[in-house]
Motif scaffolding. Structure first.
Motif, mmCIF file in Angstrom:
data_model
loop_
_atom_site.group_PDB
_atom_site.id
_atom_site.type_symbol
_atom_site.label_atom_id
_atom_site.label_comp_id
_atom_site.label_asym_id
_atom_site.label_seq_id
_atom_site.Cartn_x
_atom_site.Cartn_y
_atom_site.Cartn_z
ATOM 1 N N PRO A 43 0.777 -1.223 0.037
ATOM 2 C CA PRO A 43 0.009 -0.006 -0.025
ATOM 3 C C PRO A 43 0.830 1.161 -0.023
ATOM 4 C CG PRO A 43 -0.047 -1.182 2.163
ATOM 5 C CD PRO A 43 0.450 -2.016 1.194
ATOM 6 N N TRP A 44 2.047 1.156 0.341
ATOM 7 C CA TRP A 44 2.682 2.284 0.561
ATOM 8 C C TRP A 44 3.530 2.519 -0.731
ATOM 9 C CZ3 TRP A 44 7.598 0.747 -1.260
ATOM 10 C CH2 TRP A 44 7.924 -0.451 -1.131
ATOM 11 N N LEU A 62 11.029 3.158 2.410
ATOM 12 C CA LEU A 62 9.555 2.623 1.817
ATOM 13 C C LEU A 62 9.536 3.401 0.660
ATOM 14 C CD1 LEU A 62 7.076 1.531 4.587
ATOM 15 C CD2 LEU A 62 8.871 0.103 3.431
ATOM 16 N N THR A 63 10.546 3.462 -0.405
ATOM 17 C CA THR A 63 10.247 3.846 -1.665
ATOM 18 C C THR A 63 10.667 2.849 -2.528
ATOM 19 O OG1 THR A 63 12.624 4.816 -1.630
ATOM 20 C CG2 THR A 63 11.024 6.141 -1.083
ATOM 21 N N PRO A 64 10.138 2.674 -3.779
ATOM 22 C CA PRO A 64 10.188 1.670 -4.751
ATOM 23 C C PRO A 64 11.428 1.234 -5.076
ATOM 24 C CG PRO A 64 8.386 2.948 -5.426
ATOM 25 C CD PRO A 64 8.892 3.728 -4.362
ATOM 26 N N SER A 123 16.470 -10.347 9.008
ATOM 27 C CA SER A 123 15.342 -9.787 9.695
ATOM 28 C C SER A 123 15.046 -8.574 8.861
ATOM 29 C CB SER A 123 16.102 -9.120 11.033
ATOM 30 O OG SER A 123 16.497 -10.349 11.850
ATOM 31 N N LEU A 124 15.876 -8.018 8.058
ATOM 32 C CA LEU A 124 15.581 -6.830 7.325
ATOM 33 C C LEU A 124 14.605 -7.210 6.258
ATOM 34 C CD1 LEU A 124 18.973 -5.025 7.106
ATOM 35 C CD2 LEU A 124 17.090 -4.401 8.494
ATOM 36 N N ALA A 125 14.740 -8.240 5.528
ATOM 37 C CA ALA A 125 13.885 -8.846 4.455
ATOM 38 C C ALA A 125 12.504 -8.860 4.973
ATOM 39 C CB ALA A 125 14.606 -10.135 3.803
ATOM 40 N N SER A 130 5.849 -4.621 5.933
ATOM 41 C CA SER A 130 5.580 -3.442 5.273
ATOM 42 C C SER A 130 4.121 -3.639 4.434
ATOM 43 C CB SER A 130 6.572 -2.974 4.399
ATOM 44 O OG SER A 130 6.737 -3.726 3.188
ATOM 45 N N LEU A 131 3.436 -4.985 4.431
ATOM 46 C CA LEU A 131 2.353 -4.975 3.876
ATOM 47 C C LEU A 131 1.288 -4.132 4.815
ATOM 48 C CD1 LEU A 131 2.406 -8.806 3.360
ATOM 49 C CD2 LEU A 131 2.090 -7.169 1.594
ATOM 50 N N MET A 132 1.554 -4.108 5.787
ATOM 51 C CA MET A 132 0.996 -3.157 6.817
ATOM 52 C C MET A 132 1.890 -2.010 7.323
ATOM 53 S SD MET A 132 -1.641 -5.644 9.009
ATOM 54 C CE MET A 132 -2.670 -4.205 9.680
ATOM 55 N N PRO A 133 2.230 -0.950 6.440
ATOM 56 C CA PRO A 133 3.269 -0.279 6.864
ATOM 57 C C PRO A 133 3.485 0.587 8.312
ATOM 58 C CG PRO A 133 2.023 0.804 5.323
ATOM 59 C CD PRO A 133 1.451 -0.679 5.515
ATOM 60 N N LEU A 134 2.220 0.563 8.719
ATOM 61 C CA LEU A 134 2.285 1.422 10.246
ATOM 62 C C LEU A 134 2.383 0.403 11.381
ATOM 63 C CD1 LEU A 134 -0.656 3.781 9.558
ATOM 64 C CD2 LEU A 134 1.855 4.244 9.433
#
Length: 367
Positions: free
Chosen positions: A97-98, A125-127, A172-174, A181-185
């Motif tokens: 969504p981001w 969170l940029t493409p 962990s980062l992956a 980040s599917l739910m970025p908040l």
């Protein structure tokens, strides 16, 4: 082309057609979510197998010799599996969504986050940054897999220690990038460790299923050790999962609890109970008995149950975070998983593996 080859081609074509119809019916986002879940499960088998090889290089013991050949073959599939991540990168604007409104920068989080905490999140969170990190993770894991096969590294404790550290940080980062980040908040400080533990357990379970089939009468001690290791992994997974739930649910903060709310209210409770039984309660009861751990068929059965539970866990991590009618997932996720299996079967031909070196020394022989 042989009759068997034509039959396999027909099955693959039918599965691809089914996936195409599913995408047309349910939407690209839902198909990509199901693909990501299947891919994460398959990647966990490969990376988790390598983790157990590295642990054995550090600790030694006869237990590792039983699974090492199978674990190395599983680990060699990292690079072919990396290619199957391309659909996720290509469809990231639909899945995450981001990504679709990345041009707005920090304005994406207006009213949700404090202004001082949005700068780094907006950059992360940029493409282009997401794609770059994804390629780096996959290239790094492919390199680690390749180095593990070399004579100088295959049984080296120093290499194994470095590999485990690099793997722990990168996975962990992956997990944050591809799943959280599917739910970025939403955020959880234990999420990366939980992902690494799950992969190590699934990699060991896959290797146990393969090696238990050829276990002889004198392998009882090794099988018992492997059963103990499986028990350790599942208890660690259960502890981390419950700790994450308890802390987040107790704090009751909106940005944290949202991850569990969609899983409670979205028709996912049966899957949660299935995970509690298949990935904790049932294997725990069986693995507490020494005779069960030393019986090849029983241990292979437990490992098979854990593999099924790992697929369910991948669905649990991904699917509720992707908007869709809950009932649609019950048929879409298995269909896409079958399509992914067919694609993986094509990308990783039967018997394919990197050349595996036969290391020397006693690193894997002591108890």
């Amino acid at each position: 082309m042989t009759t068997a080859g034509m039959a396999r081609g027909a099955v693959v074509l039918a599965l691809l057609l089914g996936a195409g119809l599913a995408a047309a019916w349910t939407g690209q986002t839902q198909v990509l979510g199901a693909w990501l879940a299947a891919w994460w499960f398959a990647l966990g088998l490969s990376l988790g197998a390598l983790v157990n090889v590295w642990v054995h290089s550090l600790t030694g013991g006869r237990w590792g010799e039983a699974i090492r050949p199978d674990a190395l073959r599983l680990g060699a599939a990292v690079w072919p599996l990396a290619v199957l991540f391309v659909p996720v990168l290509a469809g990231m604007n639909a899945l995450y969504p981001w990504a679709s409104d990345a041009a707005r920068g920090s304005a994406r989080w207006a009213g949700e986050l404090a202004s001082h905490s949005t700068g780094f999140k907006s950059l992360w969170l940029t493409p282009w940054c997401f794609v770059l990190r994804g390629v780096m993770y996959l290239a790094l894991w492919s390199l680690l897999a390749r180095l593990t096969m070399l004579p100088a590294c295959t049984r080296s404790p120093r290499f194994a220690a470095v590999a485990l550290i690099v793997y722990g940080v990168s996975v962990s980062l992956a997990a944050v990038d591809w799943l959280m980040s599917l739910m970025p908040l939403w955020y959880s400080s234990v999420f990366g460790l939980l992902a690494a533990c799950s992969q190590a357990m699934s990699g060991l379970a896959a290797a146990v299923v393969l090696c238990a089939r050829r276990a002889g009468a004198g392998e009882a001690q090794r099988l018992g050790d492997l059963g103990n290791l499986l028990l350790m992994y599942l208890m660690t997974w259960a502890y981390l999962s419950f700790t994450q739930y308890l802390i987040i649910w107790g704090a009751n903060l909106p940005h944290e609890i949202s991850w569990y709310v969609v899983r409670r209210d979205g028709g996912w409770l049966p899957l949660a109970w299935a995970l509690a039984v298949l990935q904790f309660a049932l294997p725990l009861v069986v693995l507490l008995f020494r005779r069960a751990k030393r019986a090849p068929r029983v241990l292979a059965g437990v490992a098979g149950v854990l593999l099924l539970a790992q697929l369910l866990a991948a669905w649990w991590l991904v699917l509720p975070s992707v908007p869709a009618a809950p009932l649609a997932w019950w048929w879409l996720a298995p269909v896409v998983a079958l399509v992914f299996a067919a694609a993986a079967r094509t990308a990783v031909p039967r018997g394919w593996a990197m050349p595996v070196a036969r290391g020397t020394g006693s690193g894997g022989q002591h108890d």
